[in-house]
Design a protein around this motif. Structure first.
Motif, PDB file in Angstrom:
ATOM      1  N   ASP A   1     -29.680 -58.099  37.394  1.00 47.35           N
ATOM      2  CA  ASP A   1     -28.247 -57.503  37.839  1.00 47.35           C
ATOM      3  C   ASP A   1     -28.096 -57.225  39.802  1.00 47.35           C
ATOM      4  N   ASP A   2     -26.792 -57.808  40.154  1.00 45.66           N
ATOM      5  CA  ASP A   2     -27.060 -56.977  41.460  1.00 45.66           C
ATOM      6  C   ASP A   2     -26.784 -55.906  41.994  1.00 45.66           C
ATOM      7  N   ALA A   3     -26.652 -54.899  40.935  1.00 51.10           N
ATOM      8  CA  ALA A   3     -26.736 -53.186  41.007  1.00 51.10           C
ATOM      9  C   ALA A   3     -28.566 -52.971  41.113  1.00 51.10           C
ATOM     10  N   THR A   4     -29.011 -53.665  40.361  1.00 53.84           N
ATOM     11  CA  THR A   4     -30.790 -53.230  40.406  1.00 53.84           C
ATOM     12  C   THR A   4     -31.282 -53.592  41.621  1.00 53.84           C
ATOM     13  N   ILE A   5     -30.368 -55.059  42.317  1.00 50.05           N
ATOM     14  CA  ILE A   5     -31.098 -55.640  43.439  1.00 50.05           C
ATOM     15  C   ILE A   5     -30.605 -54.660  44.662  1.00 50.05           C
ATOM     16  N   ASP A   6     -29.436 -54.291  44.892  1.00 51.76           N
ATOM     17  CA  ASP A   6     -28.887 -53.359  45.520  1.00 51.76           C
ATOM     18  C   ASP A   6     -29.816 -52.444  45.779  1.00 51.76           C
ATOM     19  N   LYS A   7     -29.796 -51.841  44.514  1.00 49.29           N
ATOM     20  CA  LYS A   7     -30.890 -50.021  44.542  1.00 49.29           C
ATOM     21  C   LYS A   7     -32.193 -50.523  45.384  1.00 49.29           C
ATOM     22  N   LEU A   8     -32.615 -51.213  44.946  1.00 53.08           N
ATOM     23  CA  LEU A   8     -33.945 -51.528  44.948  1.00 53.08           C
ATOM     24  C   LEU A   8     -34.241 -52.228  47.066  1.00 53.08           C
ATOM     25  N   HIS A   9     -32.816 -52.859  47.531  1.00 58.13           N
ATOM     26  CA  HIS A   9     -32.953 -53.061  48.353  1.00 58.13           C
ATOM     27  C   HIS A   9     -32.269 -51.777  49.554  1.00 58.13           C
ATOM     28  N   SER A  10     -32.199 -50.884  48.884  1.00 56.33           N
ATOM     29  CA  SER A  10     -32.285 -49.817  49.804  1.00 56.33           C
ATOM     30  C   SER A  10     -33.240 -48.773  49.641  1.00 56.33           C
ATOM     31  N   LYS A  11     -33.821 -49.128  48.525  1.00 50.38           N
ATOM     32  CA  LYS A  11     -35.980 -48.849  48.249  1.00 50.38           C
ATOM     33  C   LYS A  11     -36.431 -48.580  49.470  1.00 50.38           C
ATOM     34  N   ILE A  12     -36.201 -50.403  49.350  1.00 49.90           N
ATOM     35  CA  ILE A  12     -37.336 -50.619  50.227  1.00 49.90           C
ATOM     36  C   ILE A  12     -36.834 -50.149  51.780  1.00 49.90           C
ATOM     37  N   GLY A  13     -35.269 -50.199  52.253  1.00 51.13           N
ATOM     38  CA  GLY A  13     -34.927 -49.893  53.546  1.00 51.13           C
ATOM     39  C   GLY A  13     -35.762 -48.678  53.705  1.00 51.13           C
ATOM     40  N   GLN A  14     -35.357 -47.130  52.756  1.00 48.31           N
ATOM     41  CA  GLN A  14     -35.631 -45.849  52.497  1.00 48.31           C
ATOM     42  C   GLN A  14     -37.257 -45.836  53.380  1.00 48.31           C
ATOM     43  N   LEU A  15     -37.778 -46.347  52.120  1.00 43.53           N
ATOM     44  CA  LEU A  15     -39.850 -46.807  52.829  1.00 43.53           C
ATOM     45  C   LEU A  15     -39.860 -47.296  53.910  1.00 43.53           C
ATOM     46  N   VAL A  16     -39.224 -48.029  54.750  1.00 43.46           N
ATOM     47  CA  VAL A  16     -39.412 -48.800  56.174  1.00 43.46           C
ATOM     48  C   VAL A  16     -39.168 -47.503  56.868  1.00 43.46           C
ATOM     49  N   VAL A  17     -37.783 -46.994  57.150  1.00 42.50           N
ATOM     50  CA  VAL A  17     -37.658 -45.605  57.780  1.00 42.50           C
ATOM     51  C   VAL A  17     -39.049 -44.815  57.389  1.00 42.50           C
ATOM     52  N   GLU A  18     -39.992 -44.169  57.022  1.00 42.38           N
ATOM     53  CA  GLU A  18     -40.191 -43.554  55.891  1.00 42.38           C
ATOM     54  C   GLU A  18     -41.911 -43.923  56.125  1.00 42.38           C
ATOM     55  N   ARG A  19     -41.832 -44.934  56.399  1.00 43.23           N
ATOM     56  CA  ARG A  19     -43.405 -45.305  57.116  1.00 43.23           C
ATOM     57  C   ARG A  19     -43.487 -45.593  58.718  1.00 43.23           C
ATOM     58  N   ASP A  20     -42.445 -45.946  59.132  1.00 47.27           N
ATOM     59  CA  ASP A  20     -42.253 -45.868  60.373  1.00 47.27           C
ATOM     60  C   ASP A  20     -42.319 -44.490  60.893  1.00 47.27           C
ATOM     61  N   PHE A  21     -41.806 -43.339  60.436  1.00 46.36           N
ATOM     62  CA  PHE A  21     -41.404 -42.181  60.638  1.00 46.36           C
ATOM     63  C   PHE A  21     -43.216 -41.486  61.123  1.00 46.36           C
ATOM     64  N   LEU A  22     -43.688 -41.554  59.936  1.00 50.75           N
ATOM     65  CA  LEU A  22     -44.702 -41.327  59.945  1.00 50.75           C
ATOM     66  C   LEU A  22     -46.153 -42.287  61.209  1.00 50.75           C
ATOM     67  N   LYS A  23     -45.512 -43.881  61.056  1.00 49.83           N
ATOM     68  CA  LYS A  23     -46.372 -43.938  61.920  1.00 49.83           C
ATOM     69  C   LYS A  23     -46.597 -43.165  63.391  1.00 49.83           C
ATOM     70  N   ARG A  24     -45.213 -42.862  63.985  1.00 47.09           N
ATOM     71  CA  ARG A  24     -44.584 -41.920  65.319  1.00 47.09           C
ATOM     72  C   ARG A  24     -45.514 -41.025  65.102  1.00 47.09           C
ATOM     73  N   ALA A  25     -45.219 -40.859  64.622  1.00 46.66           N
ATOM     74  CA  ALA A  25     -46.266 -38.739  64.130  1.00 46.66           C
ATOM     75  C   ALA A  25     -47.450 -38.960  64.416  1.00 46.66           C
ATOM     76  N   TRP A  26     -47.592 -40.263  63.471  1.00 49.10           N
ATOM     77  CA  TRP A  26     -49.505 -40.540  63.993  1.00 49.10           C
ATOM     78  C   TRP A  26     -49.884 -40.540  65.239  1.00 49.10           C
ATOM     79  N   ASP A  27     -49.159 -41.450  65.833  1.00 50.68           N
ATOM     80  CA  ASP A  27     -49.644 -41.789  67.321  1.00 50.68           C
ATOM     81  C   ASP A  27     -49.365 -40.880  68.140  1.00 50.68           C
ATOM     82  N   ARG A  28     -48.447 -39.505  68.075  1.00 50.40           N
ATOM     83  CA  ARG A  28     -48.367 -38.346  69.094  1.00 50.40           C
ATOM     84  C   ARG A  28     -49.645 -37.402  69.361  1.00 50.40           C
TER      85      ARG A  28
END
Length: 93
Positions: A66-93
């Motif tokens: 259903d649409d609610a599950t899809i929206d939940k999964l899309h938000s989780k993907i967005g959260q994981l992308v933000v965390e990945r980018d944050f950790l990548k920038r922290a690692w590069d320092r």
């Protein structure tokens, strides 16, 4: 030691259908198709168990997401992308 056989779903359905018809014994089917009788019995039970799914309406498919599950999964993907980018920038320092 022989290699394990992988049978196609079409082959399994064909053998299970013949087993359901009971025109031949399990031993005869086993000899005809080269599959153990126990395996034919398992395919027959699975076919009978899942037969009702063929008569269900399209909208009532339990595997449909259903649409609610899809929206939940899309938000989780967005959260994981933000965390990945944050950790990548922290690692590069």
């Amino acid at each position: 030691m022989t290699k394990r056989k992988n049978h196609s779903p079409d082959f399994k359905a064909k053998v299970a259908l013949e087993a359901i018809r009971e025109e031949m014994t399990m031993a005869e089917l086993s000899k005809k198709y080269g599959v153990h009788p126990t395996q034919i019995g398992a395919w027959k039970r699975a076919a009978i168990k899942n037969m009702a799914a063929g008569f269900s309406k399209r909208g009532s498919d339990p595997a449909q997401v259903d649409d609610a599950t899809i929206d939940k999964l899309h938000s989780k993907i967005g959260q994981l992308v933000v965390e990945r980018d944050f950790l990548k920038r922290a690692w590069d320092r």
